[in-house]
Write a protein that holds these residues in place. Structure first.
Motif, mmCIF file in Angstrom:
data_model
loop_
_atom_site.group_PDB
_atom_site.id
_atom_site.type_symbol
_atom_site.label_atom_id
_atom_site.label_comp_id
_atom_site.label_asym_id
_atom_site.label_seq_id
_atom_site.Cartn_x
_atom_site.Cartn_y
_atom_site.Cartn_z
ATOM 1 N N ASP A 24 0.838 -1.206 0.000
ATOM 2 C CA ASP A 24 0.000 0.000 0.000
ATOM 3 C C ASP A 24 0.867 1.248 0.000
ATOM 4 N N VAL A 25 2.060 1.109 0.575
ATOM 5 C CA VAL A 25 2.922 2.258 0.829
ATOM 6 C C VAL A 25 4.365 1.898 0.486
ATOM 7 N N VAL A 26 5.092 2.840 -0.101
ATOM 8 C CA VAL A 26 6.536 2.745 -0.289
ATOM 9 C C VAL A 26 7.176 3.939 0.413
ATOM 10 N N VAL A 27 8.206 3.679 1.188
ATOM 11 C CA VAL A 27 8.914 4.758 1.891
ATOM 12 C C VAL A 27 10.396 4.657 1.554
ATOM 13 N N GLU A 28 11.002 5.788 1.194
ATOM 14 C CA GLU A 28 12.447 5.814 0.922
ATOM 15 C C GLU A 28 13.015 7.148 1.375
ATOM 16 N N ASN A 29 14.289 7.138 1.770
ATOM 17 C CA ASN A 29 14.940 8.394 2.161
ATOM 18 C C ASN A 29 16.357 8.484 1.602
ATOM 19 N N PHE A 30 16.496 8.072 0.332
ATOM 20 C CA PHE A 30 17.746 8.277 -0.383
ATOM 21 C C PHE A 30 17.789 9.695 -0.954
ATOM 22 N N SER A 31 18.905 10.036 -1.600
ATOM 23 C CA SER A 31 18.932 11.276 -2.374
ATOM 24 C C SER A 31 18.012 11.083 -3.574
ATOM 25 N N PRO A 32 17.554 12.162 -4.198
ATOM 26 C CA PRO A 32 16.558 12.036 -5.271
ATOM 27 C C PRO A 32 16.983 11.175 -6.453
ATOM 28 N N LYS A 33 18.275 10.890 -6.614
ATOM 29 C CA LYS A 33 18.707 10.139 -7.791
ATOM 30 C C LYS A 33 18.612 8.626 -7.624
ATOM 31 N N ALA A 34 18.552 8.112 -6.393
ATOM 32 C CA ALA A 34 18.685 6.681 -6.159
ATOM 33 C C ALA A 34 17.537 5.873 -6.753
ATOM 34 N N MET A 35 16.314 6.226 -6.412
ATOM 35 C CA MET A 35 15.173 5.452 -6.912
ATOM 36 C C MET A 35 15.052 5.583 -8.433
ATOM 37 N N LYS A 36 15.418 6.741 -8.940
ATOM 38 C CA LYS A 36 15.381 6.923 -10.400
ATOM 39 C C LYS A 36 16.412 6.027 -11.082
ATOM 40 N N LYS A 37 17.561 5.843 -10.460
ATOM 41 C CA LYS A 37 18.600 4.993 -11.032
ATOM 42 C C LYS A 37 18.107 3.558 -11.193
ATOM 43 N N TRP A 38 17.284 3.122 -10.253
ATOM 44 C CA TRP A 38 16.724 1.764 -10.328
ATOM 45 C C TRP A 38 15.419 1.711 -11.132
ATOM 46 N N SER A 39 15.012 2.846 -11.716
ATOM 47 C CA SER A 39 13.721 2.949 -12.415
ATOM 48 C C SER A 39 12.575 2.562 -11.483
ATOM 49 N N LEU A 40 12.674 3.075 -10.254
ATOM 50 C CA LEU A 40 11.644 2.825 -9.248
ATOM 51 C C LEU A 40 11.158 4.142 -8.642
ATOM 52 N N ASP A 41 11.314 5.244 -9.403
ATOM 53 C CA ASP A 41 10.883 6.527 -8.901
ATOM 54 C C ASP A 41 9.365 6.652 -9.035
ATOM 55 N N TRP A 42 8.814 7.754 -8.554
ATOM 56 C CA TRP A 42 7.367 7.902 -8.442
ATOM 57 C C TRP A 42 6.625 7.742 -9.769
ATOM 58 N N PRO A 43 7.034 8.358 -10.865
ATOM 59 C CA PRO A 43 6.268 8.176 -12.108
ATOM 60 C C PRO A 43 6.151 6.702 -12.522
ATOM 61 N N VAL A 44 7.212 5.938 -12.297
ATOM 62 C CA VAL A 44 7.183 4.515 -12.658
ATOM 63 C C VAL A 44 6.220 3.751 -11.750
ATOM 64 N N LEU A 45 6.334 3.985 -10.452
ATOM 65 C CA LEU A 45 5.493 3.247 -9.503
ATOM 66 C C LEU A 45 4.029 3.687 -9.590
ATOM 67 N N GLN A 46 3.785 4.959 -9.827
ATOM 68 C CA GLN A 46 2.405 5.437 -9.961
ATOM 69 C C GLN A 46 1.730 4.798 -11.171
ATOM 70 N N ALA A 47 2.469 4.709 -12.279
ATOM 71 C CA ALA A 47 1.895 4.104 -13.483
ATOM 72 C C ALA A 47 1.561 2.635 -13.241
ATOM 73 N N ARG A 48 2.375 1.981 -12.425
ATOM 74 C CA ARG A 48 2.142 0.556 -12.162
ATOM 75 C C ARG A 48 0.989 0.355 -11.184
ATOM 76 N N LYS A 49 0.902 1.225 -10.170
ATOM 77 C CA LYS A 49 -0.129 1.051 -9.145
ATOM 78 C C LYS A 49 -0.660 2.419 -8.731
ATOM 79 N N PRO A 50 -1.712 2.900 -9.352
ATOM 80 C CA PRO A 50 -2.220 4.259 -9.088
ATOM 81 C C PRO A 50 -2.668 4.510 -7.654
ATOM 82 N N SER A 51 -3.004 3.463 -6.908
ATOM 83 C CA SER A 51 -3.464 3.657 -5.531
ATOM 84 C C SER A 51 -2.314 3.726 -4.535
#
Length: 551
Positions: free
Chosen positions: A245-272
């Motif tokens: 239901d929830v994803v929590v991360e506290n890396f620098s802004p580049k980390a999740m994007k490097k893994w292609s797991l940033d917000w636009p990717v995850l939102q498209a996969r699971k809008p809720s």
């Protein structure tokens, strides 16, 4: 080491800054492997160099050279901050009494679907009485009735995928786990959470599963040992995103994007999905990529200039201040977003700047500047509006008592307990004169407290109605009757350390009290997460092990 390379380049290197293992220097210092004299020589060499730089040059070098270094900002710096301006943090609000706009701190978090709105000044006394009466008199839905014995933890059923590390993020997910959420902490077996190396260790023996700080913020979580860069790791994470239901991360802004797991990717996969991203400076703005710890967050957010003694060097708050403060803003923002998602089916991204959210605790100081042009400076333990307020010596080895007398009646009670004629002294007859003669008053109180032990003086002052408490150390906390009565400490198992005491949840619910669980060892729950939560068969798990994702 990069900082000292910079010093060397500009001709400020000395014998004390060359040849040292700076990665292990702090541990060496704590262990007594460095003399005080030698350490002071290191600090003096650093100061000779930094005195040649402006605060702007220091900050620029932090980005250019990847240094964990920031200037100490005051309220003026904060109002003029390019970072805060670009993020729209300061909000101009019209004050009728002043007949002009005054800049106020804005939202403590940036929420993509339900933005927090700051658009009016604090209410005048009684301003909304009729409006509130009308609101509370309107009918509302009756609360659900839960039969006796059927109450569950309030966050039972909430599923959390936890990419957090060190403290600011883990403290958020620890609170969720305390109240029933299922939290899966993802951690690389070969690049451990840095907090595992943080003292103190059980029995002073270092180890990956022996840190008090790490275990404290990891209670009740499931540990998944996963190398995010290995084959199959990202697909596994996406399966967990589908579960969460929830994803929590506290890396620098580049980390999740490097893994292609940033917000636009995850939102498209699971809008809720609800995602909380907590970083030092936030996800946007020219300083968004500034990496660092809460010590830096406290300095760049203005706390360094208001902590310490008047006329002396800024002290800055104890340890990583914003790491401890910002989770208190992140958790309610996250729960509000979860509530919204459950009611509407629409998730959202929460951009939490640890510096911005913590800055709200300097609200009075920042408003004093934006409204009155005054820049608050350090004032020790003194209170700006009354005296006495301070910490005073007692009999014993570094024993102290903290006390305050915010009004004439309390000050009179303090004088009676002390057996002194302070209330008749012209310097102390009113709050105004006590403030004017604060140093003399502190000296007089300190001379009295120094003749007493802290336990007896604490009891006597409290009985007389004077706010007072000993300055407690860790050992005092375990003997404190108030903490004991509230069940502040709980004994839980922790791997090779056996059963050890931990701090309980900070909030007491009458019907559904928190139930902190034990701290897992690294990768302890791999099998449970992979087979029972994700339903992977033995062949799929074996492939993940062969590919190096699971170790």
């Amino acid at each position: 080491a990069r900082f000292f390379d910079w010093m060397e380049e500009e001709g400020y290197g000395t014998d004390v800054t060359r040849g040292e293992d700076w990665v292990r220097y702090a541990a060496k210092l704590i262990a007594g492997g460095q003399t005080v004299k030698r350490h002071e020589e290191v600090l003096a060499a650093i100061e000779r160099f930094t005195r040649t730089k402006t605060k702007a040059e220091i900050l620029a070098a932090a980005f250019e050279r990847n240094l964990f270094m920031v200037p100490l900002n005051d309220c003026r710096d904060l109002v003029e901050s390019e970072q805060l301006a670009e993020r729209g943090f300061w909000i101009p609000i019209k004050h009728e009494a002043m007949d002009r706009e005054v800049l106020h701190p804005g939202a403590f978090a940036r929420m993509s679907e339900t933005p927090l709105v700051v658009d009016r000044p604090a209410p005048r006394l009684g301003e909304f009485v009729l409006e509130e009466a009308a609101r509370t008199s309107s009918p509302s839905a009756a609360p659900a009735v839960v039969a006796e014995g059927e109450a569950t933890l309030p966050l039972a059923g909430l599923k959390v995928l936890d990419f957090t590390w060190v403290y600011a993020g883990p403290a958020v997910t620890r609170q969720l786990a305390d109240f029933g959420a299922t939290v899966i902490k993802v951690e690389c077996p070969t690049a451990h959470d840095a907090l595992r190396a943080n003292q103190p260790f059980k029995d002073d023996v270092p180890g990956n599963d022996r840190s008090a700080n790490f275990s404290s913020v990891t209670l009740g979580k499931l540990s998944l040992g996963l190398d995010m860069n290995a084959e199959g790791a990202r697909d596994l994470i996406l399966s967990l995103v589908d579960w969460a239901d929830v994803v929590v991360e506290n890396f620098s802004p580049k980390a999740m994007k490097k893994w292609s797991l940033d917000w636009p990717v995850l939102q498209a996969r699971k809008p809720s999905l609800v995602m909380l991203s907590s970083s030092l400076m936030g996800q946007t703005g020219p300083q968004r990529m500034l990496a660092g710890y809460g010590t830096m967050g406290a300095s760049i957010s203005g706390f360094g200039y208001v902590t310490g003694w008047p006329g002396e060097r800024p002290s800055a708050p104890y340890v990583a201040y914003t790491d401890y403060v910002s989770p208190r803003f992140g958790t309610p923002a996250l729960l509000a977003a979860v509530d919204h998602a459950r009611r509407t089916g629409v998730g959202q991204h929460i951009d939490l700047s640890q510096g911005e959210s913590s800055l709200h605790l300097l609200g009075a100081a920042t408003l004093d500047y934006t409204a009155n042009g005054r820049v608050m400076a350090a004032q020790g333990n003194a209170h700006p509006h009354y005296a006495p307020s301070g910490v005073y010596p007692c009999i014993g080895d570094d024993d102290w008592i903290a006390l305050a007398a915010p009004d004439d009646a309390t000050f009179a009670a303090l004088a009676r307990v002390a057996g002194q004629d302070w209330s008749d002294d012209p310097r102390f007859t009113s709050n105004a004169t006590r403030l004017e003669n604060g140093s003399a008053l502190d000296d007089a109180i300190g001379a009295w407290t120094a003749r007493h032990d802290r336990a007896s003086i604490e009891a006597t002052l409290i009985e007389a109605g004077v706010p007072a408490h000993r300055v407690s150390g860790s050992a005092d906390a375990f003997e404190d009757p108030q903490l004991a009565a509230r069940g502040h400490f709980v004994d839980l198992p922790y791997g090779e350390c056996g059963v050890v005491p931990f701090e309980n949840a900070r909030i007491r619910f009458s019907r559904t009290p928190a139930e902190p669980g034990p701290c897992p060892t690294l990768g302890q729950d791999n099998a449970h997460v992979l087979s029972e939560i994700l339903g992977l068969d033995e062949e799929a798990i074996t492939e993940l092990i062969i590919g190096g994702a699971i170790q």
